[in-house]
Enzyme design. Structure first.
Site, mmCIF file in Angstrom:
data_model
loop_
_atom_site.group_PDB
_atom_site.id
_atom_site.type_symbol
_atom_site.label_atom_id
_atom_site.label_comp_id
_atom_site.label_asym_id
_atom_site.label_seq_id
_atom_site.Cartn_x
_atom_site.Cartn_y
_atom_site.Cartn_z
ATOM 1 N N TYR A 209 0.846 -1.198 0.000
ATOM 2 C CA TYR A 209 0.000 0.000 0.000
ATOM 3 C C TYR A 209 0.883 1.250 0.000
ATOM 4 C CZ TYR A 209 -3.902 -3.178 0.886
ATOM 5 O OH TYR A 209 -4.827 -4.176 0.788
ATOM 6 N N ARG A 257 2.311 -0.606 11.178
ATOM 7 C CA ARG A 257 2.383 -1.951 10.611
ATOM 8 C C ARG A 257 3.400 -1.911 9.483
ATOM 9 N NH1 ARG A 257 -2.748 -5.453 8.198
ATOM 10 N NH2 ARG A 257 -2.016 -7.507 8.850
ATOM 11 N N ARG A 361 -7.007 -14.270 10.272
ATOM 12 C CA ARG A 361 -7.994 -15.267 9.852
ATOM 13 C C ARG A 361 -8.490 -16.151 10.993
ATOM 14 N NH1 ARG A 361 -4.704 -17.736 4.928
ATOM 15 N NH2 ARG A 361 -2.944 -16.954 6.164
ATOM 16 N N CYS A 384 -8.511 -21.896 11.771
ATOM 17 C CA CYS A 384 -8.382 -21.437 10.387
ATOM 18 C C CYS A 384 -7.520 -22.432 9.628
ATOM 19 C CB CYS A 384 -7.735 -20.061 10.350
ATOM 20 S SG CYS A 384 -7.160 -19.571 8.708
ATOM 21 N N CYS A 387 -7.392 -21.615 3.895
ATOM 22 C CA CYS A 387 -7.924 -21.927 2.561
ATOM 23 C C CYS A 387 -8.077 -20.691 1.689
ATOM 24 C CB CYS A 387 -9.262 -22.648 2.687
ATOM 25 S SG CYS A 387 -10.595 -21.616 3.348
ATOM 26 N N GLU A 455 -22.498 -42.965 8.855
ATOM 27 C CA GLU A 455 -21.357 -42.829 7.950
ATOM 28 C C GLU A 455 -20.908 -44.217 7.505
ATOM 29 O OE1 GLU A 455 -18.429 -42.343 5.602
ATOM 30 O OE2 GLU A 455 -19.477 -40.521 6.301
ATOM 31 N N GLN A 463 -15.448 -36.123 1.456
ATOM 32 C CA GLN A 463 -14.580 -35.648 0.381
ATOM 33 C C GLN A 463 -13.281 -35.050 0.906
ATOM 34 O OE1 GLN A 463 -15.540 -36.022 -3.026
ATOM 35 N NE2 GLN A 463 -17.156 -37.229 -2.056
#
Length: 689
Positions: A209, A257, A361, A384, A387, A455, A463
């Site tokens: 930035y 930061r 996150r 977290c 992803c 199950e 999956q």
């Protein structure tokens, strides 16, 4: 493990924080055009304050509407009318013992040309026509097309340089008068933050930035007093610091930061930008200037994966940056460092790596991370999984006027929503213990239903058992572990090795049934040779039923499943060729995932064919046809692996529809998608019961 340091107080300047847990700044899109804090935004931040977080730092908060608005729905502090709602948000956060700092921000060249001068015009139009905002998002696709043709204003930068990797907008050099104006806007923003009763400000000098653009020799090629030497490149930031100190006083806490290393060497561009040695000198100069703390980060959008990591990165991989600053300054050091567990957080504090634990996150995934750790309920934390769906969904939804989401937390953006606890012991049956099934199990059990999960396999995960099989995907299994624990902890009865049929399901006399039977890999019959014994699907490879080693393998399809299957095969000594019908590898895939895996595949010397479709499979290879020239090419392959997607399994759902009243199709069995789609579909189905 005790967390004595993690839950001990510490000061940043004159402000005492009750513990060392910090919520990092993250734009999620809960704002509105005029930059005022909305109820939804307040609910979102307050939930994290309720959850025990000591310090909350807001999302990027604009100080300039004309060239510095980074999103339509971000927080702003560029006008006095934004003070009152910000004050209300601060009061709500303070009521839980947490502190609130506001992150002041200008995107510079990281902006989109589409947004230059658009926000002030939109605010004015919306005041006259309250329906304008909904109309605006209908015109955004047209604006995106204009942006791709460079028919929008240029974005500002210290110098006119190359486009940023992510924003890809043309740049222009700031005039000196504009630099002075933006410095004044940062200072005025800080004054408004103080007036609102917030506890401090953070200047966003990272991730490519504007402030970092002044610091970096890659983006600052000016020849006046704001460019060239280290001292000149620091001038813009130091003048902002000086102005805030002058107008807000020395007792008003100020954090910077800072990216300690731009990490261009990580993408093969060694010598570009600045590295750790210069980053440490920046931290020292900021301490000398009177900054109260350094919030250590790294990289920029040009080196995206080295500040917002995909799931492949090791925990704590960049803690050396924080450690280097900690060794160089005597003010508090805040850092994220890809921390995911309270144990890791406490260890890095004990080791003297940093003083505060910044959780970005993880705070989206679980707003009660801090309280759960403090109360010894670590197993209840929804971790977290890196992803990246939060930023991907936020970016996508920014053009639609809505917000980002989380794969493991469907409550993001609806923090005040509560399910009715009206189960009264009635029985619900859930078929399948994948992500959707486990999510539904937890929610239904919490509502007071007797929840039975059937199950067919010996393990939960569905999956996800395939998704976690490729290299570097281990964190994805956290999702399954956490959902399983949450479901069982809520009272769900999960029965493994139990194949559900209609009679078994009906024997429970269920009040409702959730079908979460997943999907099966597609194996097209119209391709000549697809039924050969040397042809497998990605499922066959990833579940271990086909174990191919030291062979030539053609993988058909370059979605993430195809690429991850290719890497899995490479690690088993295979020579892999990937065939993709589209003009590019991984079409439609969030670029961070592509940028993460392609260098590893290139290191294995994987051969890629784009704009080719599979036409035939033989014992010793395949035939592919160019979608452009129609040229037929032969590719040697001992085995062919089809990664062409999956088809929902709705077989038992269709049978149950005529036998019971309330049947819900969730997860991949409803619509093949990603983790977030599975948790969201379960959430929405549970609402209907």
């Amino acid at each position: 493990m005790g967390y004595d340091m993690l839950f001990s107080p510490m000061k940043i300047g004159s402000c005492e924080i009750k513990n060392r847990v910090v919520m990092a700044p993250m734009l999620m899109g809960f704002g509105q055009l005029d930059g005022k804090a909305t109820k939804q935004m307040m609910d979102y931040y307050e939930e994290r304050a309720k959850g025990g977080t000591g310090l909350i730092i807001t999302e990027i908060t604009r100080i300039d509407d004309k060239t510095g608005a980074a999103a339509f729905k971000q927080l702003g502090i560029s006008h006095d009318y934004q003070i009152k709602p910000l004050s209300q948000m601060a009061d709500r956060i303070h009521s839980h013992g947490a502190k609130l700092f506001v992150e002041l921000h200008h995107p510079g060249r990281q902006n989109l040309g589409l947004l230059v001068n658009t926000v002030p015009l939109s605010i004015g139009c919306n005041r006259v026509m309250p329906f304008f905002e909904s109309l605006l998002y209908k015109f955004v696709p047209m604006g995106v097309k204009l942006m791709k043709k460079d028919l929008v204003p240029k974005v500002v930068c210290p110098s006119a340089v190359e486009r940023s990797y992510f924003a890809n907008s043309k740049t222009r050099e700031l005039k000196k008068s504009e630099i002075k104006r933006i410095i004044d806007e940062f200072v005025a923003g800080a004054v408004r933050v103080k007036t609102a009763g917030c506890d401090g400000v953070e200047l966003h000098g990272t991730h490519g930035y504007l402030i970092q653009q002044f610091l970096s020799p890659n983006t600052n090629r000016r020849t006046d007093e704001y460019g060239g030497s280290f001292e000149n490149r620091m001038r813009f930031l130091l003048e902002i610091v000086e102005g805030i100190r002058r107008e807000c006083g020395k007792d008003f806490p100020l954090i910077v930061r800072l990216s300690l290393d731009e990490f261009y060497d990580k993408i093969g561009e060694k010598g570009k930008g600045y590295g750790l040695d210069e980053g440490i000198e920046m931290a020292k100069a900021l301490e000398k200037a009177g900054v109260d703390a350094i919030d250590v980060s790294s990289a920029s959008y040009d080196t995206f994966n080295y500040w917002l990591e995909p799931t492949s990165f090791e925990l704590g991989w960049r803690k050396h940056l924080a450690q280097a600053v900690k060794n160089a300054v005597n003010i508090p050091v805040i850092a994220a460092n890809l921390i995911r567990s309270p144990e890791q957080a406490e260890q890095q504090l004990q080791d003297g790596v940093q003083d505060f634990i910044s959780l970005g996150r993880p705070q989206i995934a679980d707003p009660y991370w801090a309280n759960k750790a403090m109360e010894g309920r670590e197993k209840e934390i929804k971790r977290c999984i890196c992803c990246l769906y939060c930023i991907e969904s936020m970016q996508e939804n920014a053009y639609k006027g809505t917000h980002g989401h989380c794969s493991v937390n469907p409550f993001v953006g609806r923090e005040t929503f509560e399910f009715e606890k009206n189960g009264n012991g009635k029985t619900v049956v859930i078929i399948g213990a994948g992500v959707a099934g486990l999510t539904a199990a937890e929610l239904m059990a919490k509502r007071g239903f007797r929840t039975v999960v059937l199950e067919k396999g010996s393990r939960v995960g569905g999956q996800m058992l395939l998704a976690t099989a490729p290299p570097h995907k281990e964190k994805l299994n956290w999702c399954v572990e956490d959902l399983y624990y949450a479901a069982v902890n809520a009272g769900a009865d999960i029965r493994l090795n139990t194949t559900a049929d209609v009679d078994l399901v009906l024997s429970f006399n269920p009040y409702a049934v959730f079908v979460a039977t997943g999907a099966n890999a597609v194996r097209p019959r119209n391709i000549k040779g697809s039924d050969r014994e040397n042809v497998f699907t990605s499922t066959d490879i990833l579940n271990g039923s086909a174990d191919i080693k030291n062979s030539k393998v053609a993988v058909i399809g370059s979605g993430m499943t195809g690429l991850e299957t290719a890497e899995y095969l490479c690690e088993k000594g295979n020579k892999v060729t990937v065939v993709e019908m589209a003009d590019e590898i991984a079409p439609g895939t969030w670029m961070q995932h592509r940028d993460d895996i392609l260098p590893r595949l290139n290191a294995f010397d994987v051969k890629f064919y784009t704009s080719y479709k599979l036409t035939a499979i033989h014992d010793d290879g395949i035939h592919i046809e160019s979608t452009k020239s129609k040229e037929i090419k032969g590719v040697e392959a001992d085995f062919t692996v089809l990664a062409l997607g999956s088809r929902s399994d709705k077989s038992i759902y269709d049978k149950l529809l005529t036998r019971t009243k309330r049947v819900f199709l969730i997860g991949d069995s409803s619509h093949v998608g990603r983790i977030a789609d599975a948790t969201e579909s379960a959430f929405e189905a549970v609402k209907k019961v």
